[in-house]
Design an enzyme around this catalytic site. Sequence first.
Site, short mmCIF file in Angstrom:
data_model
loop_
_atom_site.label_atom_id
_atom_site.label_comp_id
_atom_site.label_asym_id
_atom_site.label_seq_id
_atom_site.Cartn_x
_atom_site.Cartn_y
_atom_site.Cartn_z
N GLU A 3 71.34 27.84 -13.43
CA GLU A 3 71.17 28.90 -12.43
C GLU A 3 72.06 28.66 -11.21
O GLU A 3 72.15 27.53 -10.72
CB GLU A 3 69.73 28.92 -11.92
N SER A 4 72.63 29.73 -10.71
CA SER A 4 73.36 29.77 -9.43
C SER A 4 74.78 29.19 -9.48
O SER A 4 75.03 28.20 -10.18
CB SER A 4 72.62 29.01 -8.31
N GLU A 10 71.63 39.25 -12.49
CA GLU A 10 70.66 39.42 -11.40
C GLU A 10 71.01 40.57 -10.44
O GLU A 10 72.17 40.79 -10.11
CB GLU A 10 70.58 38.11 -10.61
N LYS A 70 70.47 41.40 -6.68
CA LYS A 70 70.16 40.64 -5.45
C LYS A 70 70.94 41.26 -4.30
O LYS A 70 72.17 41.19 -4.28
CB LYS A 70 70.57 39.19 -5.74
N GLU A 93 61.87 26.21 -12.64
CA GLU A 93 63.14 25.87 -11.98
C GLU A 93 63.07 24.50 -11.34
O GLU A 93 62.18 24.22 -10.54
CB GLU A 93 63.44 26.93 -10.91
N ASN A 144 68.57 24.67 -11.13
CA ASN A 144 69.24 25.42 -10.06
C ASN A 144 70.37 24.57 -9.49
O ASN A 144 70.13 23.48 -8.96
CB ASN A 144 68.25 25.84 -8.97
N LYS A 168 62.11 37.68 -10.17
CA LYS A 168 62.56 36.56 -9.36
C LYS A 168 61.88 36.67 -8.00
O LYS A 168 62.18 37.56 -7.20
CB LYS A 168 64.08 36.65 -9.23
O1 LIG Z 1 70.55 32.41 -3.01
C1 LIG Z 1 70.03 31.84 -2.02
O2 LIG Z 1 70.59 31.73 -0.92
C2 LIG Z 1 68.65 31.25 -2.12
C3 LIG Z 1 68.10 30.63 -1.02
C4 LIG Z 1 66.80 30.11 -1.08
C5 LIG Z 1 66.07 30.23 -2.22
C6 LIG Z 1 66.61 30.86 -3.35
C7 LIG Z 1 67.88 31.38 -3.30
N1 LIG Z 1 68.45 32.04 -4.38
C8 LIG Z 1 67.74 32.42 -5.52
C9 LIG Z 1 68.45 32.06 -6.74
O3 LIG Z 1 68.01 31.17 -7.39
C10 LIG Z 1 69.71 32.81 -7.14
O4 LIG Z 1 69.59 34.13 -6.74
C11 LIG Z 1 70.04 32.80 -8.61
O5 LIG Z 1 69.97 31.56 -9.19
C12 LIG Z 1 71.48 33.35 -8.80
O6 LIG Z 1 72.38 32.56 -8.07
P1 LIG Z 1 73.84 33.07 -7.70
O7 LIG Z 1 74.55 33.41 -8.98
O8 LIG Z 1 74.51 31.94 -7.00
O9 LIG Z 1 73.67 34.28 -6.85
#
Ligand SMILES: O=C(O)c1ccccc1NCC(=O)[C@H](O)[C@H](O)COP(=O)(O)O
Length: 269
Positions: A217-218, A55, A57, A166, A187, A117
């Site tokens: 995810e995340s 990603e 971001k 999601e 997520n 996204k």
């Molecule tokens: O990342 C956040 O803080 C967030 C807050 C509110 C809604 C969505 C958010 N993130 C979007 C995502 O789902 C993540 O960017 C994506 O899954 C990647 O996660 P990460 O590897 O932890 O950056």
Amino acid sequence: MNILEEIIAHKHKEVAEKRSLFPEKLLEQSIYYGSKSVSLRKYIQREDKSGIIAEIKRKSPSKGMINAHVSVERTSIGYMQAGASALSVLTDQNYFGGKNEDLTTARKFNFCPILRKDFVVDEYQILETKSIGADAILLIAAALESKQIKQFAEFAKSLGLETLLEVHNQQELDASLNEFIDLVGVNNRDLKSFEVSIEASKSLAHAIPNEFVKVSESGISDPEIILELKQEGFEGFLIGERFMTSSRPEKSCARFIEQLSQLEKKQYA
Ligand SMILES: O=C(O)c1ccccc1NCC(=O)[C@H](O)[C@H](O)COP(=O)(O)O
């Protein structure tokens, strides 16, 4: 109002403004319907790839600024050269510092699936997703009614786009699945409290029917976590922060994928 509700309220206003400046009729004319999408589903399942959706971001509500100076061109090309299966590009400006041009830049330099996204609340954004060259949309169960999820996923399909649904818990999963969904993402971040736990994926893995490609995810911070998630049936891994906190996200991604492949070699030795 929690952050997700705030983002969604803001999105509605943003879409209304865009629509007044550039109505659907004009947007439709800007779409080249002959352009073929690249399948996120298929690329995630390719054996020569890592399953990682890397990603781009810049910032996030939970972490603030992550990488203000990222080069979308260099990072997107580098992610793909490192062995990522696909790209995810955050196009939301207000909360994530993204823009549609980030996606068009990534599209210009890469032949791979690109997930847009963003926070879809209106069909207008799905047309826009097609017009900027993405291959897949994200629909967030916590932000939509199940009827809307079906309607949006069906509309996306009619444009040749895939849908990643999601969810964060069993209730959202039960309410939201439909025949137009291609991939289901769990997520690990609770979008209301920002708490992150890989257990969210692990606990839902077996409740997701096998016809859907499963994506975690995340909060994926180590290659070891990917091995654990693969054991549970996950094939896709959406990773942002772990790479973006580096000044050279593509190098961080390459090291991560190298470590992952070493671990996998050891596992099967
Ligand atoms: O990342 C956040 O803080 C967030 C807050 C509110 C809604 C969505 C958010 N993130 C979007 C995502 O789902 C993540 O960017 C994506 O899954 C990647 O996660 P990460 O590897 O932890 O950056």
